[in-house]
Enzyme design. Sequence first.
Site, PDB file in Angstrom:
ATOM      1  N   THR A 240      42.478   6.006 -35.665  1.00  0.00           N
ATOM      2  CA  THR A 240      41.199   6.616 -35.286  1.00  0.00           C
ATOM      3  C   THR A 240      41.256   8.138 -35.192  1.00  0.00           C
ATOM      4  OG1 THR A 240      40.527   4.622 -34.111  1.00  0.00           O
ATOM      5  CG2 THR A 240      39.411   6.671 -33.501  1.00  0.00           C
TER       6      THR A 240
ATOM      7  N   HIS B 211      38.528   4.919 -40.729  1.00  0.00           N
ATOM      8  CA  HIS B 211      39.497   4.045 -41.396  1.00  0.00           C
ATOM      9  C   HIS B 211      38.817   2.706 -41.636  1.00  0.00           C
ATOM     10  CE1 HIS B 211      39.917   1.901 -37.575  1.00  0.00           C
ATOM     11  NE2 HIS B 211      40.119   3.073 -36.986  1.00  0.00           N
TER      12      HIS B 211
END
Length: 557
Positions: A80, A348
């Site tokens: 993240t 992601h």
Amino acid sequence: MKTMLTRGALAAALATTVAATATFAAESKPDPRLVVVISVDQFSANLYAQHRPEFVGGLKTLSQGIVYPNGYQSHAFTETCPGHSTLLTGKHPNKTGISANDWYDRATGKTVYCLADPTVTLADDPKGRAVSPANMVATTYGDWLKAVSPTSRVFGVSGKDRGAITMSGHRADGQFWYQPGFGFTTWVAPGQSPQERLKPVAGFNARLAADLKAHPFTWDYAKASAKRCKALEADYETGGRQWRAALPIPAATSAADKQRDLYASPYTDQVTLELAQRLRETYGLGDGPQVDLLTISLSATDFIGHRYGTRGPEMCDQIARLDDRLGVFLKSLDKVKGGVLVVLAADHGGADFAERLAGEGYGFERVIGKPWIAKLNAQLRADLGLGWDPLVADGGIDQIYVVGPDRKTPSITDRARVTAAALALINKDPAVAEAFDSNAVFTLAPAPADASPEELSVAERVRRSAYPGRVGDILIAFKPNRVPATAGATYVSTHGSPWDYDRRVPILFWWKGATPHERVLPLDTVDIAPTVAGATGVKPPADIDGVCRPLAYGQAC
């Protein structure tokens, strides 16, 4: 007759081509006074494609602009914090300084959170984990904007601190993230007061608390998608725990568990978007002559993906609700007096949990971190005659740090011999695709500037993640069907690999009047910031990795 048909077909094709060319030629560039950049945490390209036919709200609207279905986070360690750091800096993590969510500091012998800053405090808890943008060594589009337009306003909101801070940068007017049991919080620098810093969200937090008390959120199927999502219910076993994928989830009994369940539900995205709308309206973002920026990181998809997986009834309901709430938010932007450019991407992607994939015949297996690193340490102690465990992998076994007897910086000799011996063992492990010495990675030539992100070697992906002093000494790419994650009561699925299911994300650009256009070739997330800068007349730094992509067909940036 055959000749006549051929000529007719040719004429029709020419007419279509001319019409299409005329349409694209007439297309105007966006001229925004408000830029809204949205990150949907763990929103993989696969997840976008799976649910795209079902979109009826905001995701459908955004999919009617410029669509890159094959966007990429082109670095290796797809977490993240590093992923978010690429979205508006135009740089890969090896230049943003954010190589992972956490790294090991051998000077202190402690794990460091990516945004940790001991010089500040949290507005909601002076003793909590303090964070700020200080560790991010790159500037963002918001910082570039402020440098040339000091009256521009920049706000960042998220369910996570790292989502709010990394996207809005060092000079934001406000960075707020959701803290269960409190509302939206922020960081406080020396000389500032929590009350001053929380002023933009104080009224919103009060209403939020009152609403939640009067109408507690219960996560059950949304009516419109209930039948479709309920059909995905099934029983699983992960980590020795048997559970049923279904809504509603079993009711929590403790206050802490209730807060945890609320956080890992669509509620977090709902209130994040509501705050974004409130800030937009309160501060009149986009209503003045200057360009303003609002960044929004939506965390619930990631929370739900980790806890329940990406392809069960829980994620089905989450995506349906996300689509709906984004529709409400986009509708609210009709009030903006100036033009609006909306960008949506992700930090992601993420695959599903290993057990469900294995049941489908993909051969996925887990690599359990603690016994794996313990076995490696034991072998190294025996082979090298060491009296201590020379490897630390507190942030995950894909990045390993070599330490001395005091778990701090080793001697140069110990670092070299431990790393060499460890790499020899790791590269023989059948679960490992490739492992690298980070010192060797730093000496690699960078990938060519025009290299397609889908064609990068594993080494080139790793290089884009490696920031000196923060990244591990030994960097590991496990094979695509080997997942270095332990299943628990509230954790079944992960991400972070260099493989496409974790790297590929959708990237969407939308503004009113945009001609729908699908661009199938890859786009790197580092291209987003220079593209937005080009659309708003802002010059990015010369050392960025990304390039501006023209949004209007046939026109330059």
